[in-house]
Structure formats: C-alpha cells, structure tokens
Design a protein around this motif. Sequence first.
Motif, short mmCIF file in Angstrom:
data_model
loop_
_atom_site.label_atom_id
_atom_site.label_comp_id
_atom_site.label_asym_id
_atom_site.label_seq_id
_atom_site.Cartn_x
_atom_site.Cartn_y
_atom_site.Cartn_z
N ARG A 174 -1.05 5.67 6.95
CA ARG A 174 -1.38 4.51 6.16
C ARG A 174 -1.89 3.25 6.87
O ARG A 174 -3.05 2.46 7.35
N VAL A 198 0.55 -1.01 0.43
CA VAL A 198 -0.19 0.13 -0.17
C VAL A 198 0.73 1.37 0.47
O VAL A 198 1.87 0.87 1.26
N GLU A 240 3.22 7.44 7.36
CA GLU A 240 3.20 5.80 7.48
C GLU A 240 2.42 5.80 9.12
O GLU A 240 1.09 5.21 8.86
N ARG A 292 -5.13 4.31 8.26
CA ARG A 292 -6.68 3.72 6.80
C ARG A 292 -6.52 2.38 6.51
O ARG A 292 -7.49 2.25 5.41
N HIS A 293 -5.35 1.47 6.52
CA HIS A 293 -5.03 0.86 5.84
C HIS A 293 -4.78 -0.56 6.96
O HIS A 293 -4.60 -1.69 5.82
N LEU A 298 2.25 4.80 0.24
CA LEU A 298 2.30 6.10 1.48
C LEU A 298 1.88 7.49 0.73
O LEU A 298 1.85 7.82 -1.24
N THR A 299 1.12 7.85 1.18
CA THR A 299 0.38 9.01 0.33
C THR A 299 -0.04 10.50 1.54
O THR A 299 0.01 10.07 2.16
#
Length: 288
Positions: A101, A36, A98, A104-105, A38-39
């Motif tokens: 993430r 996934v 981080e 959320r994930h 990183l955003t």
Amino acid sequence: MKILLRIAAIAAITILLALSSLYAASEWRLARHYDVPLTPLRIAPATALVAEGERRAHIFGCTGCHHEAGNVLFKAPGVGRLVAPNLTRMAPLYSDAELARLVRHGVKRNGTSAIAMPAAAFSGLSDEDLVSIIAWLRTRPRMADAEPAQTAWGPLGWFAVATDKVPFSAPRAREVAPPVDRPRATPSQQGAYLVQSICSDCHKLDEANDNGWGMRTPPLRMMGQAYSLADFRALMRTGKAMGDREVGTMSSVARGDFSHMTDNEIEAIHAYLNSTDKSGSIAAVSAK
C-alpha cells in the motif's frame, strides 16, 4: 515613541499569527489520513524472486532514493529537509500488505501520506516485482541510520506544505486495479509497464516536464526516438548520451540503477517509445 512600539507590537503579533496559521495548516496536511484498504499480495516469496529483489530495487529506484540506510533528498535553510528513511529499519515495522500500500498508494502504516514516494508511477507495480523487492528487503540486516536527522520543516517549508507545493504521494496516486501481471505481458506491454513504473516519475511521454525541484526533463518519446537501440542501451548502461555527453541526473541514475536492467527490459522500453501506440497506457497489462 509609544506609537512606534505599538506598531512594532502589532507587526510582531501579525507575523506570529501568520506563522501559527501556516504551521497549523501544514500540520493538518501532514496528519491527514487516507482510507486505502490493504490488499494481500497474490504471489508467495520464492528463492528466485528474492535473488532478483536487489536488481529490481535498483531499476525501480528504491536504492537510488533510500541508499543503503537512508538518504537526504532535499535540504535548504528555512525550508527544512526531506529524508528518505532507512529501509532496513523501517521495513520490519510493516507487513507485506502495508508495504504494498505504501509503494502503490503512498499511504504509510499510520494512514498518513508519504512525501516524494512515486506512487503515481508505482500504482500498477506488479505483485511479482513487489514481492521480489520486499522479500529481498527482509533478508537485509538492520543497519544504523546513515542520516540520523529526520524529515522536518522550517517556516518556508510550512508554507510549501500548507499550499500543496510539497509532493504528497497519496493524493497523486492513480487508481490501477488489478496490478499489472508482468510475467504475462507482451514485449510492447512490458515496455509500456516499464515506462510507466520507471520513467514517468521524472518524464512525461509527449511533453517536457517541470519536476518542481529545479529540474526540467524532455519528452520521453521524442528522446527515445532520437536514439538508436545501441545508443539507448549505452545511455542506460553507462549514463553517456550521444556524443559521449554527461546529462546530469540521468547520467548518475543510469549508472547507479538503470545499468541493472536486462537487455530485454532496455529493448522493450526502446521499442515502446518507438512504437505507434500513443496511449502510454498500461491497462492492457492488468492481471485478470
């Protein structure tokens, strides 16, 4: 006698092989990586958001699970223990992206899955809420672990992990992109967002939910519609259901965490549960 010894040896070897297989399968699942990306968060920390961080950490359940410096969520002989780590020690090891993430994930810094992190509920958590909570966490002094032991599994726990009876967070996270833009949400959208982010980890909207930990929760919409706004507000503030009743986990969570909600947040949840919208979707609140 030799036959009995041979049978006992075969049985012991069989048991050992079975335990070894369970252990190997559980270790494979625990070590599995999730790709996934990183955003970056699009909102910069601000004093007002930091000040709000502790309140939001309560309403979204961060403090309820992790407490001040870690907390044992589950412990049973032969099964093992599940520990929510000390955030004052863990948060400094993560960048903001981080942490986002992870929340959320359900993916940890090393790429493996968290366990029991409600990522399915938090998939659409707004940047504003995340930044606020993260900024507050970064102001907290490092504390010694309240629970020195770490998450560990026994033979029954290996079986639970290997057979997907343990709630790994990453596989259960939903795809929600982009995140919800909470400041722009209408009251109805705000209610849908709060129901998804706060309530859906324990409750389903229109059916009872078996949480897998010996707890069964009622349909959320039916419960919300059974309460007047005044009674619903009292439940969220005091943990007392209609008739001045204690209702188990809900009562303790309401007093400890939900009591930090604003009147507008409580009203938005109640209004959404009493609306004619049956979708339960928060997609309409997504940022553009």
